[in-house]
Design an enzyme around this catalytic site. Structure first.
Site, PDB file in Angstrom:
ATOM      1  N   CYS A  15       0.894  -1.144   0.000  1.00 64.98           N
ATOM      2  CA  CYS A  15       0.000   0.000   0.000  1.00 64.98           C
ATOM      3  C   CYS A  15       0.937   1.198   0.000  1.00 64.98           C
ATOM      4  O   CYS A  15       1.217   1.785   1.024  1.00 64.98           O
ATOM      5  CB  CYS A  15      -0.878  -0.018   1.241  1.00 64.98           C
ATOM      6  SG  CYS A  15      -2.028   1.335   1.322  1.00 64.98           S
ATOM      7  N   ASN A  28       0.818   2.251   5.098  1.00 69.52           N
ATOM      8  CA  ASN A  28       1.042   0.902   5.586  1.00 69.52           C
ATOM      9  C   ASN A  28       0.389   0.613   6.933  1.00 69.52           C
ATOM     10  O   ASN A  28       0.943  -0.106   7.748  1.00 69.52           O
ATOM     11  CB  ASN A  28       2.562   0.668   5.639  1.00 69.52           C
ATOM     12  CG  ASN A  28       2.969  -0.753   5.937  1.00 69.52           C
ATOM     13  OD1 ASN A  28       3.875  -0.964   6.692  1.00 69.52           O
ATOM     14  ND2 ASN A  28       2.308  -1.727   5.376  1.00 69.52           N
ATOM     15  N   CYS A  30      -3.406   0.392   6.992  1.00 68.45           N
ATOM     16  CA  CYS A  30      -4.791  -0.020   6.730  1.00 68.45           C
ATOM     17  C   CYS A  30      -4.856  -1.217   5.787  1.00 68.45           C
ATOM     18  O   CYS A  30      -5.044  -2.347   6.217  1.00 68.45           O
ATOM     19  CB  CYS A  30      -5.602   1.134   6.149  1.00 68.45           C
ATOM     20  SG  CYS A  30      -5.805   2.536   7.256  1.00 68.45           S
ATOM     21  N   ARG A  31      -4.699  -0.960   4.491  1.00 72.34           N
ATOM     22  CA  ARG A  31      -4.901  -2.005   3.486  1.00 72.34           C
ATOM     23  C   ARG A  31      -3.829  -3.077   3.480  1.00 72.34           C
ATOM     24  O   ARG A  31      -4.137  -4.272   3.473  1.00 72.34           O
ATOM     25  CB  ARG A  31      -4.990  -1.379   2.085  1.00 72.34           C
ATOM     26  CG  ARG A  31      -6.165  -0.471   1.917  1.00 72.34           C
ATOM     27  CD  ARG A  31      -6.194   0.164   0.551  1.00 72.34           C
ATOM     28  NE  ARG A  31      -5.174   1.208   0.436  1.00 72.34           N
ATOM     29  CZ  ARG A  31      -4.994   1.945  -0.653  1.00 72.34           C
ATOM     30  NH1 ARG A  31      -5.747   1.738  -1.715  1.00 72.34           N
ATOM     31  NH2 ARG A  31      -4.071   2.878  -0.688  1.00 72.34           N
ATOM     32  N   SER A  32      -2.579  -2.686   3.427  1.00 71.60           N
ATOM     33  CA  SER A  32      -1.541  -3.713   3.274  1.00 71.60           C
ATOM     34  C   SER A  32      -1.396  -4.636   4.484  1.00 71.60           C
ATOM     35  O   SER A  32      -1.249  -5.843   4.302  1.00 71.60           O
ATOM     36  CB  SER A  32      -0.199  -3.102   2.865  1.00 71.60           C
ATOM     37  OG  SER A  32       0.257  -2.169   3.793  1.00 71.60           O
ATOM     38  N   ASP A 136      -9.116   2.825  -0.227  1.00 71.88           N
ATOM     39  CA  ASP A 136      -8.557   3.233   1.053  1.00 71.88           C
ATOM     40  C   ASP A 136      -9.700   3.525   2.017  1.00 71.88           C
ATOM     41  O   ASP A 136     -10.496   4.429   1.782  1.00 71.88           O
ATOM     42  CB  ASP A 136      -7.690   4.471   0.862  1.00 71.88           C
ATOM     43  CG  ASP A 136      -6.942   4.849   2.126  1.00 71.88           C
ATOM     44  OD1 ASP A 136      -7.255   4.322   3.205  1.00 71.88           O
ATOM     45  OD2 ASP A 136      -6.032   5.679   2.018  1.00 71.88           O
TER      46      ASP A 136
END
Length: 172
Positions: A15, A28, A30-32, A136
Site C-alpha cells: 500500500c 502501511n 490499513c490495506r496492506s 482506502d
C-alpha cells in the site's frame, strides 16, 4: 514441500502511495497489513507454506501497529494480525517472488522504483480477479474496513488459485 525447504512463494503486499500528498500520514497501516494478515490466514488454511509481508513507501509509521479498525475487523474474523509498518526496500524486489499493489497509484510507484535486477512479479492485486483496486478505508467507518476485508479474502483466494496452479503445472 519438505519442512526443510524455504517457501517458494514469497509475497509482499504494498500500500505504497496515496492519491495525493495530503494523505501521507497513514502509510502501511490499513490495506496492506490487512492484506498480509488475510493472505497468510487463507494460505495457512489451505496448508500452503508461503511468506507474506507488507510495506509502505514512506517511513511515517515505521514500527507502528496497523490502524485499530484494521485490527478489529481481522479479530472479528479470527484472522491473526501482527504486522508492523515498514518501508519498502530495494532488496524486496529480489527477496519476494510477488509484489501485490493495492491500487494503480501504488502499482505505478512500485514499477517506478523497481531496480533493474528485480526478480519479483509486480502486479495490481486486483488483476488476479476483477482488476478492481482496494479502496482506502481510512476516512470512513468500520464498514469500509469490512468491505476491504471481504475484498482481501476474494483476492487472496484468486491469487493463491493462480500461483498454485502455475506451480503445480511447472512440476508436472
Amino acid at each position: 514441500m519438505s519442512s526443510n525447504s524455504s517457501p517458494e512463494i514469497k509475497v509482499l503486499v504494498g500500500c505504497l502511495g496515496m492519491s495525493s500528498l495530503r494523505c501521507t500520514h497513514r502509510w502501511n497501516i490499513c490495506r496492506s497489513p490487512m492484506g498480509e494478515a488475510v493472505l497468510k490466514d487463507i494460505a495457512q488454511k489451505r496448508g500452503l507454506d508461503i511468506v507474506v509481508d507488507s510495506c509502505g513507501t514512506a517511513g511515517y509509521h515505521v514500527g507502528e501497529e496497523p490502524d485499530e479498525r484494521t485490527v478489529a475487523v481481522c479479530k472479528k474474523h479470527n484472522v491473526p494480525i501482527d504486522s508492523f509498518a515498514r518501508q519498502v526496500l530495494t532488496s524486496d524486489f529480489v527477496r519476494f517472488t510477488h509484489i501485490l499493489a493495492a491500487d494503480e497509484n501504488n502499482f505505478r510507484h512500485l514499477n517506478s522504483i523497481k531496480p533493474s535486477n528485480s526478480t519479483a512479479e509486480v502486479r495490481l492485486w486486483g488483476s488476479y480477479l476483477d482488476n478492481k483496486p482496494i479502496p482506502d478505508p481510512y476516512y470512513g467507518g468500520v464498514s469500509g474496513f469490512e468491505k476491504i476485508y471481504q475484498q482481501c479474502v476474494q483476492l487472496s483466494n484468486a491469487f493463491l488459485d493462480e500461483v498454485t496452479s502455475k506451480d503445480a503445472s511447472s512440476k508436472s
